[in-house]
Design a protein around this motif. Sequence first.
Motif, PDB file in Angstrom:
ATOM      1  N   ARG A  64       0.828  -1.205   0.000  1.00 17.71           N
ATOM      2  CA  ARG A  64       0.000   0.000   0.000  1.00 17.71           C
ATOM      3  C   ARG A  64       0.864   1.258   0.000  1.00 17.71           C
ATOM      4  O   ARG A  64       0.572   2.226  -0.709  1.00 17.71           O
ATOM      5  CB  ARG A  64      -0.920  -0.011   1.225  1.00 17.71           C
ATOM      6  CG  ARG A  64      -1.854   1.194   1.306  1.00 17.71           C
ATOM      7  CD  ARG A  64      -2.748   1.081   2.521  1.00 17.71           C
ATOM      8  NE  ARG A  64      -3.630   2.234   2.625  1.00 17.71           N
ATOM      9  CZ  ARG A  64      -4.496   2.429   3.607  1.00 17.71           C
ATOM     10  NH1 ARG A  64      -4.605   1.519   4.584  1.00 17.71           N
ATOM     11  NH2 ARG A  64      -5.257   3.506   3.637  1.00 17.71           N
ATOM     12  N   ARG A 122       2.232   1.876  -3.432  1.00 18.51           N
ATOM     13  CA  ARG A 122       1.265   2.546  -4.313  1.00 18.51           C
ATOM     14  C   ARG A 122       1.212   4.049  -4.036  1.00 18.51           C
ATOM     15  O   ARG A 122       1.143   4.850  -4.973  1.00 18.51           O
ATOM     16  CB  ARG A 122      -0.108   1.900  -4.140  1.00 18.51           C
ATOM     17  CG  ARG A 122      -0.198   0.475  -4.686  1.00 18.51           C
ATOM     18  CD  ARG A 122      -1.648  -0.003  -4.768  1.00 18.51           C
ATOM     19  NE  ARG A 122      -2.243  -0.157  -3.444  1.00 18.51           N
ATOM     20  CZ  ARG A 122      -2.194  -1.263  -2.725  1.00 18.51           C
ATOM     21  NH1 ARG A 122      -1.548  -2.335  -3.195  1.00 18.51           N
ATOM     22  NH2 ARG A 122      -2.782  -1.346  -1.532  1.00 18.51           N
ATOM     23  N   ARG A 123       1.243   4.423  -2.754  1.00 22.51           N
ATOM     24  CA  ARG A 123       1.213   5.852  -2.412  1.00 22.51           C
ATOM     25  C   ARG A 123       2.474   6.558  -2.907  1.00 22.51           C
ATOM     26  O   ARG A 123       2.415   7.671  -3.435  1.00 22.51           O
ATOM     27  CB  ARG A 123       1.064   6.036  -0.902  1.00 22.51           C
ATOM     28  CG  ARG A 123      -0.310   5.671  -0.356  1.00 22.51           C
ATOM     29  CD  ARG A 123      -0.551   6.390   0.973  1.00 22.51           C
ATOM     30  NE  ARG A 123       0.488   6.057   1.952  1.00 22.51           N
ATOM     31  CZ  ARG A 123       0.358   5.096   2.867  1.00 22.51           C
ATOM     32  NH1 ARG A 123      -0.762   4.370   2.910  1.00 22.51           N
ATOM     33  NH2 ARG A 123       1.320   4.852   3.716  1.00 22.51           N
TER      34      ARG A 123
END
Length: 314
Positions: free
Chosen positions: A35, A38-39
Amino acid sequence: MLETSARLLRLLALLQSRRDWQGSELADELRISPRTVRRDVDRLRELGYPVNATTGSFGGYRLGAGAELPPLLLDDNEAVAVAVALRTAPVTGLEEVSLRALLKLEQVLPSRLRHRVSAFEHVEQVPRDHAAPALDPELLTTLAAVTRDSETIRFDYRSHDGVPTRRRVEPHRLVNWGRRWYLVAWDLDRADWRSFRVDRITPPTPPHGPRFTARTFDATTFVASRVASAAWRFQARVTVHAPAAAVAARINSTIGTVEAVDDDSCVLVTGSDSVENLAVWIGMLGFDFEVTSPPELVAHVRSLAARYTRAVQD
């Protein structure tokens, strides 16, 4: 904030180091969650880096080409390599552009790296007897990319005698030898290794095809053995009365190859655009020798022998 910025720089370096990355691989390398990957990818996109996402079982991330050139991230060794290459071996026809790029790079180099690069100011380039052929830099870049990414290519090739052929190859390495560039590749139609002069290649369209599994091969030695004398006007074959290892230690693989005959003799295959240069260079080896070919060199060595004999007569 400092930790996030450092992580973004590390992520950018990873994306630049190879073509494709899976999200899980990036997460493992950076020791963060998918996650967070992705950021961070979204942050790079906001900064102008075109990071493309692919889907499927082998999906992941790829640093693509954008409308403008974003800043590149080079480690110390990469920065020195680029600067030295621009200083010592610019592509023919791009000397002025290479100089501008070198000035920009050296302006931002840390002092510790600038000192390493400046050492090459004292290295002299040994000129060849002929000028290097002009190269299409876009073609060289294309070949470097498909070689890096292990992608099959097709191209038209013009042989030494001007005969055109169509080739389908798995590119292995680009080799710069004697101011010429060669593509070493596995020829799929001939099931054998081949070397191709880049200035005789017509740019492939489309530029690449299916991916392949790279093979292990010594491309530099292959080029040296194949073209060590092919580019010269005069190609010489000389029997040297010395062990092959002793002769090989005195020459560079870019100017000749040595073939052992027995423990005390070998055959040197070399060349030049003038027999005068050949005779001087062979004489400087410091070993007894016999010239086999070409006839022009045999005649010139006989003339030199007679001249030197007269020079020491009482």
